[in-house]
Design a protein around this motif. Structure first.
Motif, PDB file in Angstrom:
ATOM      1  N   CYS A 120      -3.845  -0.801  -1.696  1.00 43.58           N
ATOM      2  CA  CYS A 120      -5.130  -0.731  -1.825  1.00 43.58           C
ATOM      3  C   CYS A 120      -5.628   0.058  -2.890  1.00 43.58           C
ATOM      4  N   GLY A 124       2.031  -5.788  -1.361  1.00 43.81           N
ATOM      5  CA  GLY A 124       2.393  -4.112  -1.444  1.00 43.81           C
ATOM      6  C   GLY A 124       3.471  -3.993  -2.291  1.00 43.81           C
ATOM      7  N   GLU A 164      11.011  -2.544  -3.633  1.00 43.44           N
ATOM      8  CA  GLU A 164      10.441  -1.508  -2.986  1.00 43.44           C
ATOM      9  C   GLU A 164       8.620  -1.892  -2.551  1.00 43.44           C
ATOM     10  N   ARG A 165       8.347  -1.354  -1.480  1.00 45.51           N
ATOM     11  CA  ARG A 165       6.890  -1.444  -1.007  1.00 45.51           C
ATOM     12  C   ARG A 165       5.990  -0.366  -0.997  1.00 45.51           C
ATOM     13  N   LEU A 166       4.823  -0.472  -1.171  1.00 42.80           N
ATOM     14  CA  LEU A 166       3.575   0.712  -0.947  1.00 42.80           C
ATOM     15  C   LEU A 166       3.232   0.597   0.403  1.00 42.80           C
ATOM     16  N   THR A 167       2.486   1.746   1.006  1.00 42.51           N
ATOM     17  CA  THR A 167       1.999   1.767   2.071  1.00 42.51           C
ATOM     18  C   THR A 167       0.566   0.814   1.999  1.00 42.51           C
ATOM     19  N   ASP A 168       0.194   0.412   3.137  1.00 44.34           N
ATOM     20  CA  ASP A 168      -1.043  -0.688   2.874  1.00 44.34           C
ATOM     21  C   ASP A 168      -2.249   0.387   2.316  1.00 44.34           C
ATOM     22  N   GLU A 169      -2.328   1.472   2.591  1.00 41.80           N
ATOM     23  CA  GLU A 169      -3.579   2.316   1.924  1.00 41.80           C
ATOM     24  C   GLU A 169      -3.214   2.565   0.494  1.00 41.80           C
ATOM     25  N   GLU A 170      -1.918   2.597   0.104  1.00 39.84           N
ATOM     26  CA  GLU A 170      -1.584   3.118  -1.401  1.00 39.84           C
ATOM     27  C   GLU A 170      -1.628   1.790  -2.288  1.00 39.84           C
TER      28      GLU A 170
END
Length: 118
Positions: free
Chosen positions: A27, A81, A19-25
């Motif tokens: 960060c 991420g 699972e990957r996070l969005t770039d914003e999350e």
């Protein structure tokens, strides 16, 4: 004290969670992880298993008083991420991505997670 991971449970050798996070999350979660209280510090670097085994992964241990994590958690969240454990993500989101001040007792409890048994 709950330990945070970015590795799949029970995988041998350790495999990074998919699972990957969005770039914003990534960060925001990365900033939260870096803001945790230092439990144990080292200048030793671990291996980046996603980048040809380069020795670049910090190994410092941190806590927010409820969870404890190692440097690889922060590294893989920030660099790739990678999503940490779901219960930790829910906790950070519920805290609005802000780490509270931890007590000396909480830091000691976090250290005990990694202390060798006597």
């Amino acid at each position: 004290m709950k330990q945070v991971s970015v590795f799949r449970a029970g995988s041998e050798p350790p495999l990074i969670a998919e699972e990957r996070l969005t770039d914003e999350e990534a960060c925001r979660i990365g900033a939260y992880l870096e803001a945790g209280a230092v439990v144990m510090h080292t200048n030793t670097l671990g291996t980046d298993v996603l980048d040809g085994d380069a020795k670049v992964v910090p190994l410092t241990i941190r806590t927010d008083g409820e969870f404890v994590w190692t440097g690889p958690v922060t590294y893989y969240v920030k660099k790739y991420g990678v999503a940490p454990d779901a219960d930790f993500l829910a906790h950070v989101r519920a805290c609005d991505y802000r780490v509270r001040v931890t007590t000396e007792l909480e830091i000691a409890a976090a250290a005990a997670v990694f202390a060798p048994a006597r």
